[in-house]
Motif scaffolding. Structure first.
Motif, PDB file in Angstrom:
ATOM      1  N   LEU A  20       8.569 -40.291-129.935  1.00  0.00           N
ATOM      2  CA  LEU A  20       8.678 -39.453-131.133  1.00  0.00           C
ATOM      3  C   LEU A  20      10.146 -39.197-131.482  1.00  0.00           C
ATOM      4  O   LEU A  20      10.553 -39.342-132.635  1.00  0.00           O
ATOM      5  CB  LEU A  20       7.935 -38.118-130.933  1.00  0.00           C
ATOM      6  CG  LEU A  20       8.056 -37.142-132.102  1.00  0.00           C
ATOM      7  CD1 LEU A  20       7.436 -37.708-133.377  1.00  0.00           C
ATOM      8  CD2 LEU A  20       7.400 -35.801-131.769  1.00  0.00           C
ATOM      9  N   ILE A  21      10.930 -38.832-130.478  1.00  0.00           N
ATOM     10  CA  ILE A  21      12.339 -38.514-130.762  1.00  0.00           C
ATOM     11  C   ILE A  21      13.088 -39.771-131.222  1.00  0.00           C
ATOM     12  O   ILE A  21      13.874 -39.725-132.161  1.00  0.00           O
ATOM     13  CB  ILE A  21      13.009 -37.854-129.540  1.00  0.00           C
ATOM     14  CG1 ILE A  21      12.286 -36.543-129.186  1.00  0.00           C
ATOM     15  CG2 ILE A  21      14.479 -37.597-129.796  1.00  0.00           C
ATOM     16  CD1 ILE A  21      12.208 -35.517-130.308  1.00  0.00           C
ATOM     17  N   ASP A  22      12.801 -40.898-130.586  1.00  0.00           N
ATOM     18  CA  ASP A  22      13.407 -42.165-131.026  1.00  0.00           C
ATOM     19  C   ASP A  22      13.115 -42.434-132.492  1.00  0.00           C
ATOM     20  O   ASP A  22      13.984 -42.830-133.258  1.00  0.00           O
ATOM     21  CB  ASP A  22      12.810 -43.337-130.224  1.00  0.00           C
ATOM     22  CG  ASP A  22      13.718 -43.713-129.072  1.00  0.00           C
ATOM     23  OD1 ASP A  22      14.916 -43.379-129.133  1.00  0.00           O
ATOM     24  OD2 ASP A  22      13.226 -44.339-128.108  1.00  0.00           O
ATOM     25  N   ASN A  66      16.072 -40.619-139.459  1.00  0.00           N
ATOM     26  CA  ASN A  66      17.248 -39.887-139.943  1.00  0.00           C
ATOM     27  C   ASN A  66      18.437 -40.810-140.185  1.00  0.00           C
ATOM     28  O   ASN A  66      19.228 -40.588-141.086  1.00  0.00           O
ATOM     29  CB  ASN A  66      17.646 -38.787-138.955  1.00  0.00           C
ATOM     30  CG  ASN A  66      16.728 -37.591-139.096  1.00  0.00           C
ATOM     31  OD1 ASN A  66      15.924 -37.536-140.018  1.00  0.00           O
ATOM     32  ND2 ASN A  66      16.841 -36.651-138.181  1.00  0.00           N
ATOM     33  N   ILE A  73       0.817 -36.392-129.249  1.00  0.00           N
ATOM     34  CA  ILE A  73       1.335 -35.305-128.416  1.00  0.00           C
ATOM     35  C   ILE A  73       0.565 -34.014-128.694  1.00  0.00           C
ATOM     36  O   ILE A  73       0.087 -33.336-127.784  1.00  0.00           O
ATOM     37  CB  ILE A  73       2.841 -35.077-128.690  1.00  0.00           C
ATOM     38  CG1 ILE A  73       3.642 -36.312-128.269  1.00  0.00           C
ATOM     39  CG2 ILE A  73       3.345 -33.839-127.965  1.00  0.00           C
ATOM     40  CD1 ILE A  73       5.085 -36.301-128.766  1.00  0.00           C
ATOM     41  N   ALA A 121       3.354 -37.921-133.121  1.00  0.00           N
ATOM     42  CA  ALA A 121       3.148 -36.486-133.280  1.00  0.00           C
ATOM     43  C   ALA A 121       1.678 -36.130-133.083  1.00  0.00           C
ATOM     44  O   ALA A 121       1.346 -35.145-132.407  1.00  0.00           O
ATOM     45  CB  ALA A 121       3.625 -36.024-134.659  1.00  0.00           C
ATOM     46  N   GLU A 154       6.637 -38.485-126.055  1.00  0.00           N
ATOM     47  CA  GLU A 154       7.738 -37.575-126.408  1.00  0.00           C
ATOM     48  C   GLU A 154       8.999 -38.390-126.695  1.00  0.00           C
ATOM     49  O   GLU A 154       9.696 -38.184-127.686  1.00  0.00           O
ATOM     50  CB  GLU A 154       8.002 -36.589-125.260  1.00  0.00           C
ATOM     51  CG  GLU A 154       6.927 -35.523-125.111  1.00  0.00           C
ATOM     52  CD  GLU A 154       7.010 -34.749-123.802  1.00  0.00           C
ATOM     53  OE1 GLU A 154       6.228 -33.812-123.623  1.00  0.00           O
ATOM     54  OE2 GLU A 154       7.862 -35.099-122.939  1.00  0.00           O
ATOM     55  N   ASP A 155       9.245 -39.325-125.805  1.00  0.00           N
ATOM     56  CA  ASP A 155      10.394 -40.207-125.965  1.00  0.00           C
ATOM     57  C   ASP A 155      10.295 -41.004-127.261  1.00  0.00           C
ATOM     58  O   ASP A 155      11.256 -41.111-128.027  1.00  0.00           O
ATOM     59  CB  ASP A 155      10.377 -41.183-124.773  1.00  0.00           C
ATOM     60  CG  ASP A 155      11.756 -41.398-124.230  1.00  0.00           C
ATOM     61  OD1 ASP A 155      12.574 -40.471-124.338  1.00  0.00           O
ATOM     62  OD2 ASP A 155      12.009 -42.507-123.708  1.00  0.00           O
ATOM     63  N   MET A 212      12.103 -40.315-134.821  1.00  0.00           N
ATOM     64  CA  MET A 212      12.697 -39.337-135.737  1.00  0.00           C
ATOM     65  C   MET A 212      14.176 -39.666-135.961  1.00  0.00           C
ATOM     66  O   MET A 212      14.696 -39.525-137.061  1.00  0.00           O
ATOM     67  CB  MET A 212      12.559 -37.920-135.170  1.00  0.00           C
ATOM     68  CG  MET A 212      11.136 -37.433-135.145  1.00  0.00           C
ATOM     69  SD  MET A 212      10.973 -35.752-134.486  1.00  0.00           S
ATOM     70  CE  MET A 212      11.269 -34.815-135.963  1.00  0.00           C
ATOM     71  N   ARG A 213      14.836 -40.100-134.904  1.00  0.00           N
ATOM     72  CA  ARG A 213      16.258 -40.450-135.029  1.00  0.00           C
ATOM     73  C   ARG A 213      16.439 -41.660-135.931  1.00  0.00           C
ATOM     74  O   ARG A 213      17.330 -41.710-136.763  1.00  0.00           O
ATOM     75  CB  ARG A 213      16.850 -40.779-133.656  1.00  0.00           C
ATOM     76  CG  ARG A 213      17.142 -39.576-132.829  1.00  0.00           C
ATOM     77  CD  ARG A 213      17.734 -39.998-131.519  1.00  0.00           C
ATOM     78  NE  ARG A 213      19.170 -40.253-131.607  1.00  0.00           N
ATOM     79  CZ  ARG A 213      19.869 -40.868-130.660  1.00  0.00           C
ATOM     80  NH1 ARG A 213      19.257 -41.321-129.587  1.00  0.00           N
ATOM     81  NH2 ARG A 213      21.160 -41.032-130.789  1.00  0.00           N
ATOM     82  N   SER A 235       5.143 -38.070-121.575  1.00  0.00           N
ATOM     83  CA  SER A 235       6.583 -38.362-121.577  1.00  0.00           C
ATOM     84  C   SER A 235       6.898 -39.633-122.377  1.00  0.00           C
ATOM     85  O   SER A 235       7.919 -39.712-123.050  1.00  0.00           O
ATOM     86  CB  SER A 235       7.129 -38.457-120.151  1.00  0.00           C
ATOM     87  OG  SER A 235       6.460 -39.460-119.447  1.00  0.00           O
ATOM     88  N   TYR A 236       5.973 -40.602-122.347  1.00  0.00           N
ATOM     89  CA  TYR A 236       6.169 -41.821-123.148  1.00  0.00           C
ATOM     90  C   TYR A 236       6.200 -41.474-124.636  1.00  0.00           C
ATOM     91  O   TYR A 236       7.080 -41.906-125.391  1.00  0.00           O
ATOM     92  CB  TYR A 236       5.037 -42.823-122.864  1.00  0.00           C
ATOM     93  CG  TYR A 236       4.971 -43.987-123.832  1.00  0.00           C
ATOM     94  CD1 TYR A 236       5.795 -45.096-123.676  1.00  0.00           C
ATOM     95  CD2 TYR A 236       4.086 -43.979-124.911  1.00  0.00           C
ATOM     96  CE1 TYR A 236       5.737 -46.171-124.570  1.00  0.00           C
ATOM     97  CE2 TYR A 236       4.022 -45.039-125.809  1.00  0.00           C
ATOM     98  CZ  TYR A 236       4.856 -46.125-125.635  1.00  0.00           C
ATOM     99  OH  TYR A 236       4.790 -47.185-126.512  1.00  0.00           O
TER     100      TYR A 236
END
Lengths: 314, 415
Positions: free
Chosen positions: A304-306, A312, A252, A249, A301-302, A308-309, A298-299
């Motif tokens: 971060l979402i990984d 969760n 980015i 985070a 961003e990918d 966060m998942r 893009s690296y």
């Protein structure tokens, strides 16, 4: 110096152009040191370098990339066999002035992360050819390093290279993000100062909403980035489990803020901003170069979402 | 920025948590948690009654208007304690939405400018939610330029006679009292001829008409004043000093930090986690992830910016205009998030019925409510002016009407 204070120092020195050279080494040395010192047991291969790094007698760098693309174990083609490396790394930050490099090399062909191991190479020794490369940021050198049966000492356990690289990138991302926030702040300040001083149509251009709203938006990006960075610094300094997510985070947010502020700083300056004379272009160049050096948006961003998942799902 | 409580803060938090656990209306927790933007509605219950009951309960136990002095119905708590309360109150805080203007703006204005007897009479029932207050500032001719308002107040003996119209008055339809900004001298420059009052909304001559918004809902009203009489004793501040009084009101609005602003991001992330696109789960699509990541860092940036402000409060500092970024960022973000959530659904994204639309039509409702968020309480443009002028120190706009008598200011654009 603690990691938290180092964040502050990076941020502060990035705001002053005159410190460009110090700033230049600051972040890269910091993250190389950080990752090396962070290892549980200091390998013997590293022991001779640590005092020299501390005294400033040696500069280290990380040789990871091999041409286009973002960090990935698949992209590592340099091979390590029988204590020697073969292959080419590029771009390598500060490669032309570094004394040694930590090199990610392939030690297996299973297609897994465990194929990658780390090595230390003395760049002044035989079998190493270093060539400077021209790049958009004139204040931070990039190089190509070719290894031809270059002698290499293993760093850490075989097959653990990629997991170390991932951690190094996360730690570096937080430190570099502070450099980026410092740069964003300085670009904003330059734009603000120019908008106050420059008169057009009989009034300071900073009194036109088109200009002041642009500056307000720059402030917003820089503020959001700074807040994300503080969280990253907290995670880094406490070794919190949140570090991977916080680092992505911060990275980015700070990348966007620096690019946004550096770009619009030129716009506020008008034609003068596009001259070699003014410093605006140095920030613009740095903002865009530093956005790529640890893996591009893009690296992250990918990542971060990984992350966060994963959080969760946990 | 410090993520940990001091021992005193931790003790206060524990006390608040325990009281909330024992007293909050748990039966509505789920519905309140799911409400994201705009008005909160409860199935099978009158939201106003539930809200008033919760507020009353809090007031009886000393948890209402925490930062107000005890004699006016508060607790005399520190700003940081108020923030801790808001964090602990969580979804139940959404029940306070109809009290926000009264507690956040009218109350502090009364505290600063009303007489002692009036404060003791009006403030405790305001704190306990028994009486609801609204703020009558904006007018058709004075939105962002609120000092351009035209509602007249004329002195007749010990009374003032009010004629004119207010607009965008949140909650006027259920309010008991209001603070009212009027023009008392049209012959001087616009900021210099204003006077503030408070009044009973049930006074003869006050007419409240709800406005049907672009979203279809009605949160705001038009309020008409026809020969409404207000005793001079209900004047707040000096005659023609109403602009300074209103600055007190508006400054207090900015103190309301810590409650967190809605960005729509958690909802979008949940949605993308469950949504299947033609080529697989949305969350695994590169383009979707890029969008999500960009909003994720805005949402976290806002969260930690607010924590920095809380840290500053904890150190005894006063939050400044830099906190204007919350609404500015969240307002357009929620609009973009809603637009994107619909885009991911293709043509079906246009359906808005709760039974036909994904997530019971939440994103469609968000989309239709969002334009209002970017306008109410200071437009995006006013927020940028505040940041540019008060944070960055850039020059104010050139005000062509600043030194012109109010009644000489042009009122028509194209002739």
């Amino acid at each position: 110096m603690g990691r938290l204070r180092r964040c502050g120092a990076l941020c502060g020195s990035a705001t002053k152009l005159r410190h460009c050279l110090r700033w230049n080494f600051g972040a890269f040395r910091s993250f190389t040191e950080d990752s090396l010192v962070g290892m549980r047991d200091v390998p013997t291969s590293l022991q001779k370098w640590l005092p020299k790094i501390a005294s400033g007698d040696a500069i280290g760098t990380l040789a990871l990339f091999e041409g286009k693309g973002n960090p990935s174990p698949k992209a590592v083609k340099v091979t390590a066999n029988g204590g020697v490396l073969n292959g080419v790394k590029r771009p390598v930050a500060d490669g032309a002035i570094a004394d040694f490099a930590v090199v990610a090399a392939r030690t297996g062909s299973s297609g897994r992360e465990s194929d990658i191991s780390l090595f230390i190479v003395d760049l002044k020794a035989g079998g190493v050819e270093v060539k400077s490369l021209t790049n958009i940021d004139l204040t931070r050198g990039q190089a190509e390093i070719a290894f031809k049966d270059a002698k290499a000492e293993p760093l850490g356990a075989p097959g653990e290279g990629w997991s170390v690289i991932t951690q190094v990138l996360d730690r570096a991302a937080v430190l570099m993000a502070f450099e980026q926030v410092g740069g964003a702040d300085r670009a904003l300040e330059m734009g603000r100062d120019y908008a106050l001083d420059r008169i057009a149509f009989g009034r300071p251009i900073g009194s036109f909403q088109a200009v002041k709203h642009m500056l307000a938006d720059m402030y917003v990006s820089a503020t959001l980035a700074r807040s994300n960075c503080y969280y990253g610094a907290w995670a880094l300094s406490t070794n919190a489990g949140e570090l991977p997510e916080a680092a992505a985070a911060a990275r980015i947010s700070a990348t966007q803020a620096f690019q946004h502020c550096a770009k619009n700083n030129i716009q506020v300056h008008g034609g003068m901003g596009f001259t070699w004379e003014f410093d605006c272009h140095m920030y613009y160049r740095r903002a865009n170069a530093v956005a790529l050096g640890l893996g591009s948006l893009s690296y992250w961003e990918d990542a971060l979402i990984d992350r966060m998942r994963k959080k969760n799902a946990a | 920025m410090n993520f940990d409580d001091t021992p005193q803060e931790a003790a206060f938090r524990a006390e608040a948590k325990a009281w909330i656990a024992a007293n909050a209306p748990k039966q509505y927790e789920d519905e309140l948690r799911k409400a994201s933007l705009g008005r909160v509605a409860l199935k099978g219950a009158n939201i106003l009654e539930v809200a008033k009951a919760w507020q009353r309960k809090k007031a009886d136990a000393g948890w209402a208007c925490l930062h107000w002095p005890k004699e006016y119905g508060g607790r005399g708590a520190s700003p940081i304690e108020r923030v801790i309360w808001q964090q602990e109150e969580g979804p139940f805080g959404r029940l306070s939405s109809m009290f926000i203007i009264g507690h956040g703006m009218c109350g502090p204005t009364m505290m600063a400018f009303a007489g002692e007897e009036q404060k003791r009479k009006y403030l405790p029932p305001l704190a306990s939610g028994e009486k609801i207050w609204c703020q009558l500032f904006s007018e058709p001719a004075g939105g962002s330029d609120v000092a351009g308002l035209r509602t007249r107040a004329e002195k007749h003996g010990d009374e003032w006679v009010i004629n004119g119209q207010k607009i965008w008055t949140s909650g006027a339809h259920y309010s008991d009292y209001g603070i009212l900004l009027t023009r008392t001298d049209p012959d001087v420059a616009k900021h210099k001829g204003l006077t503030m009052f408070f009044l009973d909304m049930k006074s003869p001559g006050v007419e409240v008409r709800p406005i049907k918004q672009a979203s279809g809902a009605s949160d705001f009203n038009e309020v008409y004043f026809t020969d409404v009489r207000i005793p001079d004793s209900q004047r707040l501040g000096n005659v023609n000093d109403g602009w300074n009084v209103s600055l007190t009101t508006l400054m207090n609005e900015r103190m309301s930090i810590g409650a967190g602003v809605a960005t729509g991001f958690p909802e979008l992330l949940d949605f993308c986690n469950s949504l299947m696109l033609e080529d697989g789960p949305a969350i695994e699509n590169r383009a979707v992830r890029s969008k999500l990541a960009n909003w994720a860092v805005k949402a976290s940036g806002l969260k930690y910016t607010s924590m920095r402000a809380i840290s500053a409060l904890s150190r005894g500092e006063r939050p400044g205009p830099e906190n204007s970024i919350g609404k500015l960022v969240a307002g357009s973000m929620i609009q973009d998030v809603a637009t994107y959530a619909l885009d991911l659904q293709g043509a079906a994204g246009a359906l808005s019925g709760p039974e036909d639309a994904e997530v019971a039509g939440k994103f469609q409702a968000m989309l239709l409510r969002a334009p209002g968020t970017r306008v109410e309480g200071g437009t995006d443009e006013i927020m940028r002016n505040i940041i540019a002028e008060r944070v960055l120190g850039l020059p104010g706009d050139i005000r062509v009407d600043k030194d012109v008598p109010f009644n000489k200011i042009p009122t028509k654009g194209r002739a």
